[in-house]
Design an enzyme around this catalytic site. Structure first.
Site, PDB file in Angstrom:
ATOM      1  N   MET A   1      -7.365   9.625   8.909  1.00  0.00           N
ATOM      2  CA  MET A   1      -7.519  10.188   7.557  1.00  0.00           C
ATOM      3  C   MET A   1      -8.764  11.075   7.443  1.00  0.00           C
ATOM      4  SD  MET A   1      -4.819   8.878   6.158  1.00  0.00           S
ATOM      5  CE  MET A   1      -4.957   8.979   4.386  1.00  0.00           C
TER       6      MET A   1
ATOM      7  N   LYS B   1      -3.535   3.718  -2.608  1.00  0.00           N
ATOM      8  CA  LYS B   1      -4.825   4.392  -2.745  1.00  0.00           C
ATOM      9  C   LYS B   1      -4.706   5.816  -2.230  1.00  0.00           C
ATOM     10  CE  LYS B   1      -7.333   0.098  -1.789  1.00  0.00           C
ATOM     11  NZ  LYS B   1      -8.246  -0.579  -0.855  1.00  0.00           N
TER      12      LYS B   1
ATOM     13  N   ASP C   1       0.820  -1.206   0.000  1.00  0.00           N
ATOM     14  CA  ASP C   1       0.000   0.000   0.000  1.00  0.00           C
ATOM     15  C   ASP C   1       0.858   1.262   0.000  1.00  0.00           C
ATOM     16  OD1 ASP C   1      -2.410  -1.264  -0.062  1.00  0.00           O
ATOM     17  OD2 ASP C   1      -2.832  -1.070   2.081  1.00  0.00           O
TER      18      ASP C   1
END
Length: 482
Positions: free
Chosen positions: A173, A58, A36
């Site tokens: 986030m 992502k 990731d």
């Protein structure tokens, strides 16, 4: 064909030293790694040279590979009989969608293991000097997603329960939803004066913090242009930060260093810089192929010169494997560098520097002859390995550059200058343009001369070119002075 096995591994919050022992073991044995964006790319350097690396990063509203495709890839690679690692930032069980991946594997009866990691919601606050619990300030702690899969992405939460029942809350986030978060916490009972801190790139040397209250933090974030990846921490325990902040007091905190690398192995210099708080990107990444060598004449030489510490290890490994009695090698040993001499010393041999070597006598050069052969005509060459640029890491390097804000460049040796410039060209990058505005440090006068000859800037060098002297040199001269 027998099915392979999948390891769903938590990479930790960013500092590569925070990965678990079990997670690192899985990486070292992997044949395929799907990683990731928030898994530190430096962890991939521990993987075998022939390991296949697949980026699954992502960003908000932008996916490189969608989750469904990731699940399919895990199944596909495992069914090929391969040992697969799915490397995820933080802990895979904390907003890491590991449950979906494990379900897909279980459906196809593929064996797997889940390896926990240190979650950024705990680690980032600690690196900012904040424990998430404390007997006087916080007896409860919650981790909360700051966005969901709805069209607007605003989380549907038990706001009253969070506001009245939890002392410390870590939102993941959630910078874009910060006003929504603050408004709901105040509405459902949290005092507007409750401390809030945002921690960006937690545990990296580039870590930044922004502190305020529920009443004013949203405005401060806009003014500071603060962005993800960030942990938002809410709670009175933040007040401890003034007393026990530690990471930001390290001598090289804030240094974002690009370190030129000439060797294939791990760098003691990079470790020393990291230990003192710097964020270090090493470039280029090399891969090595050990070559077969002929030792039939080794006892006939009067002098043996080792060009690198790697050549020392490779030579003595070959001596052992060929069954050569070390007592038959009567040559004097020399090293082209301090590291080469130290490598010989660790094996019980006293060696001198190449520049004090007499011209007479049969000479064998072990390792890379590209620098020394010009001045030593008549010497025999024993090339122990072939070192090549690892092209698989070039896109990783460019991504690390995009996410970092470099302020320092270090050339550890004169040989590193040419290697660095040539490898940069493979990335379509110009060394002069890349180093513009950076503090460029050369370790030793010869290294500085090589940098200047290549048209690169240089802003001084430590008089004593050791890693300890370099740390002192950088700590005494802030980046702003350049």
């Amino acid at each position: 064909m027998k099915s392979g096995k999948v390891f769903l591994v938590g990479a930790g919050p960013g500092d590569v030293r925070l990965i678990t022992v079990k997670g690192l073991e899985a990486i070292k044995q992997a044949e395929v790694i799907l990683y990731d964006r928030l898994a530190n790319p430096k962890l991939l350097e521990f993987a075998p040279a022939d390991c296949e690396l697949i980026y699954c990063g992502k960003l908000p509203n932008r996916h490189i590979i969608r989750q469904g495709n990731i699940n399919e890839l895990l199944v596909e690679k495992a069914l090929e009989g391969k040992r697969v690692v799915r490397l995820k930032g933080g802990d895979p069980g904390v907003f890491g969608r590991v449950g979906e991946e494990a379900e897909a594997l279980a459906k196809h009866q593929i064996p797997f293991e889940i390896v926990p990691g240190i979650s950024s919601g705990i680690a980032a606050p600690l690196y900012a000097g904040i424990p998430v619990t404390h007997r006087e300030y916080a007896e409860s702690f919650a981790v909360v997603t700051a966005h969901d899969k709805s069209k607007e992405g605003k989380p549907v939460l038990d706001w009253e329960g969070l506001s009245r029942g939890v002392d410390t809350i870590a939102f993941y986030m959630g910078v874009s939803n910060l006003p929504f978060i603050c408004e709901n916490l105040i509405t459902y009972g949290k005092p507007a004066s409750t401390p809030v801190i945002l921690i960006q790139w937690g545990t990296f040397g580039r870590q930044k913090t922004l502190q305020g209250t529920l009443a004013d933090i949203s405005e401060k974030v806009v003014e500071a242009k603060f962005s993800n990846p960030s942990i938002i921490l809410v709670g009175k325990v933040i007040s401890l930060r003034d007393k026990i902040s530690w990471f930001e007091k390290l001598p090289l905190y804030g240094r974002q260093i690009l370190l030129a690398r000439t060797s294939e192995g791990s760098s003691e210099l990079a470790k020393a810089l990291t230990d003192d708080g710097a964020d270090v990107i090493e470039f280029p990444k090399w891969k090595k192929t050990v070559l077969p060598i002929d030792l039939t004449k080794v006892a006939s030489y009067e002098k043996i010169l080792f060009t690198s510490p790697e050549s020392v290890g490779e030579f003595f490994t070959a001596v052992f494997e060929h069954g050569v009695d070390i007592r038959t090698i009567r040559a004097d040993f020399f090293g082209a560098s301090r590291k080469s001499i130290n490598a010989l010393k660790k094996r019980g041999f006293i060696a001198a520097y190449a520049d004090v070597m007499e011209e007479s006598g049969a000479l064998l050069i072990v390792g890379d002859d590209s620098i020394l052969k010009k001045e030593m005509d008549g010497a025999d060459i024993l090339v122990t390995s072939k070192k090549e640029l690892d092209h698989q890491f070039l896109p990783l390097f460019k991504r690390m550059l995009d996410e970092a804000k470099l302020n320092t460049m270090i050339f550890p040796s004169s040989a590193s200058v040419e290697c660095f410039v040539n490898a940069l060209s493979e990335c379509d990058l110009n060394a002069i343009e890349l180093l513009e505005g950076l503090q460029v440090v050369s370790m030793g006068k010869q290294t500085e001369d090589a940098a200047v000859s290549a048209g690169l800037p240089s802003h001084g060098f430590p008089a004593n070119p050791t890693k300890e002297a370099l740390v002192e040199f950088l700590a005494a001269r802030p980046v702003e002075e350049v």
